[in-house]
Design a protein around this motif. Sequence first.
Motif, short mmCIF file in Angstrom:
data_model
loop_
_atom_site.label_atom_id
_atom_site.label_comp_id
_atom_site.label_asym_id
_atom_site.label_seq_id
_atom_site.Cartn_x
_atom_site.Cartn_y
_atom_site.Cartn_z
N VAL A 396 0.77 -1.40 -0.06
CA VAL A 396 -0.01 -0.07 0.18
C VAL A 396 0.84 1.24 -0.13
CG1 VAL A 396 -1.71 1.27 1.18
CG2 VAL A 396 -1.99 -1.12 0.99
N ALA A 397 0.55 2.19 -0.82
CA ALA A 397 1.35 3.45 -0.78
C ALA A 397 2.72 3.43 -0.80
CB ALA A 397 0.77 4.16 0.20
N THR A 473 -8.96 6.18 3.36
CA THR A 473 -8.49 7.32 2.26
C THR A 473 -8.21 6.51 0.89
OG1 THR A 473 -6.39 7.69 2.96
CG2 THR A 473 -8.13 9.03 4.09
N ASP A 474 -8.27 7.51 -0.12
CA ASP A 474 -7.75 6.82 -1.60
C ASP A 474 -6.35 6.56 -1.29
OD1 ASP A 474 -6.68 7.33 -4.17
OD2 ASP A 474 -8.76 6.52 -4.24
N GLN A 475 -6.06 5.20 -1.44
CA GLN A 475 -4.58 5.03 -1.50
C GLN A 475 -4.14 4.13 -2.67
OE1 GLN A 475 -2.30 6.36 0.47
NE2 GLN A 475 -3.61 7.18 1.89
N PRO A 476 -3.12 4.32 -3.42
CA PRO A 476 -2.43 3.27 -4.31
C PRO A 476 -2.14 2.09 -3.74
CG PRO A 476 -1.07 5.28 -3.99
CD PRO A 476 -1.97 5.54 -3.22
N PHE A 477 -2.12 1.05 -4.56
CA PHE A 477 -1.60 -0.25 -3.97
C PHE A 477 -0.98 -0.86 -5.22
CE2 PHE A 477 -5.80 -1.21 -5.55
CZ PHE A 477 -5.60 -2.54 -6.09
N HIS A 540 -1.83 -2.92 -10.16
CA HIS A 540 -1.85 -1.71 -9.57
C HIS A 540 -3.31 -1.15 -9.72
CE1 HIS A 540 -0.82 0.53 -12.81
NE2 HIS A 540 -0.02 -0.64 -13.37
N GLY A 541 -3.66 -0.47 -8.67
CA GLY A 541 -4.75 0.32 -8.53
C GLY A 541 -4.94 1.24 -7.45
N HIS A 542 -6.08 1.83 -7.15
CA HIS A 542 -6.50 2.31 -6.03
C HIS A 542 -7.64 2.03 -5.15
CE1 HIS A 542 -3.98 5.64 -8.17
NE2 HIS A 542 -3.98 6.17 -7.14
N SER A 543 -7.24 1.95 -3.82
CA SER A 543 -8.44 1.74 -2.91
C SER A 543 -9.03 3.03 -2.44
CB SER A 543 -7.80 1.09 -1.64
OG SER A 543 -7.13 1.96 -0.90
N GLY A 544 -10.68 3.12 -2.60
CA GLY A 544 -11.36 4.24 -2.18
C GLY A 544 -11.69 3.94 -0.48
#
Length: 561
Positions: A396-397, A473-477, A540-544
């Motif tokens: 994460v991030a 919060t929105d985080q890249p993973f 890869h993507g983003h978590s909301g």
Amino acid sequence: MGKGAGKGAGRASGGGGRFRSGLARIAYGNPLYSLILSGRAPAALAVVPPDPWPGDPSDGSAFLAGMLRMAGQSMAIDPNGEPPWRMPGASPVWLKALHGFDWMRDLRAVGGDMARRRARVLVWSWLEHNGGWNSQGWAPDTLGTRVANWIGLHDFYCASADDEFRARVFEHLGRQVRHLARVLPARLDGAPLIAAIKGLVYGGFCLPGLERAGQDGLRLLDRALPGQILPDGGHVERNPSAHLRVLRDLIDIRAVLRVARVEAPESLQPAIERMTPALRFFRHGDGGLALFNGGREEEPALVDTVLAQADVRGRTLRSAPHSGYERLIAARTLVLLDTGAPPSAGLDRMAHAGTLSMEMSVNKERLIVNCGSHPAQRGPWRLALAGSAAHSTVVVADTNSAEVLEAGGLGRRPAHVGCERQESGSAVLVVATHNGYSKGFSLLHRRRVYLADNGEDLRGEDTLEPVLGAQATDQPFAIRFHLHPTVQPILVQGGAQVILRLPSGNVWRLRATGVALELAESIYLGTGDEPRRTIQIVMHGHSGPDGVTVKWALRRERKAA
């Protein structure tokens, strides 16, 4: 390979360590202490223990040519120049290996008078330059390893030597064993403590007149084993390579007691009987070990020898809940998962931030791996290879799930790691979670892995979900699958899938939903001193605010793609 690796030097290099080092220098590094260690010198060994462990003839030949290859470094020495015991540019781990004398097996593997003479020259040189206490050569675990090697390899380098050489070796063996008996347990724990105890047992029961030291060693061993060997047989450091070393040391201790006809502690044989199936648990189809928490593949021949010398029957474990690992196997497919909390402080010197990481092999071919570890185990290599991004897990991030300290050990770490296992016939489902990303991100990582009974269908689901009562919060993973260097990956279907071709010609296809797929460079340090280039699959993507779930599947292709 990721941020969040921790700041500053590790605990071992703090002011307390320097203070203790200074006290040790005052206590042991003076002429009076040298007199205290004097005593009647043994004239010969009371018993000669067996030494069945293989050496590396290639490293032995390099040694004879003046190139010492150990602990991730190759150092050239001048046979007519300064001795190598405090070699400029040598890492502490290299010097530790040099002072431990494990390399004498490499010379024995070469054989011949030249190898025997070189071993004697180095032993004599060590006595000349390290006969009195110093912090490097007399560190208790290094000393214990050296004593065991000098005794166990006696017939190779010492039995046919002249009387002066033999007398001096035995005199100094007695001095080293007496020092070891005075200082142990010396704040040691884990594999280093077992290595030091092994030296005490070897010295106590193989050198006449030092039996009391041997009995002290057995009492220390009896106290140490219940805390070090977990109920499922795993070693408390959670490192397959450390597990191998400890089991080997315990087998050696048992062998010494047998030839000396000394009763073993009640804890010794049960520990060997539990550790042996657990060692098999960590083996891939190629005979090497899985790469978790600082472990390396190790030589399959050595692993075979340890298992043979253990002389313990029993089925390979499927689950190691106390150690924190799961093994999924169906047909020719094997998956290993790290589902445990990191080892506690003091036992985490080589631990990695690889919680919920995964390795996969098919028959004798590795497919998905972790990146491994560098033999030096310190500095930039430590930071890179111990980080979460060097493991086949979720990051994460670009932050490690546990704080990696450059000098060894972990700082911040997951406080909770849970795991459930379900089986139906030969099919297996493992569901594991950790909260290493709860601080700072308010996220839990949940990984579900299912292996079908035919071994040709592996499905996974990685979920990042908000901590109960918290707002994520929105985080890249990124979900990373590092591939073994022999695997050839090809992006297909417009980058939506990856074909993975193994050297045997077997082909697997990876699909994933809800993420972008890409291939990126990676490295592999499962063996050797130099990193091998390889490839990793990155999803890869983003978590909301509500988290995210990614489903992926690896299936064997029935027909070549």
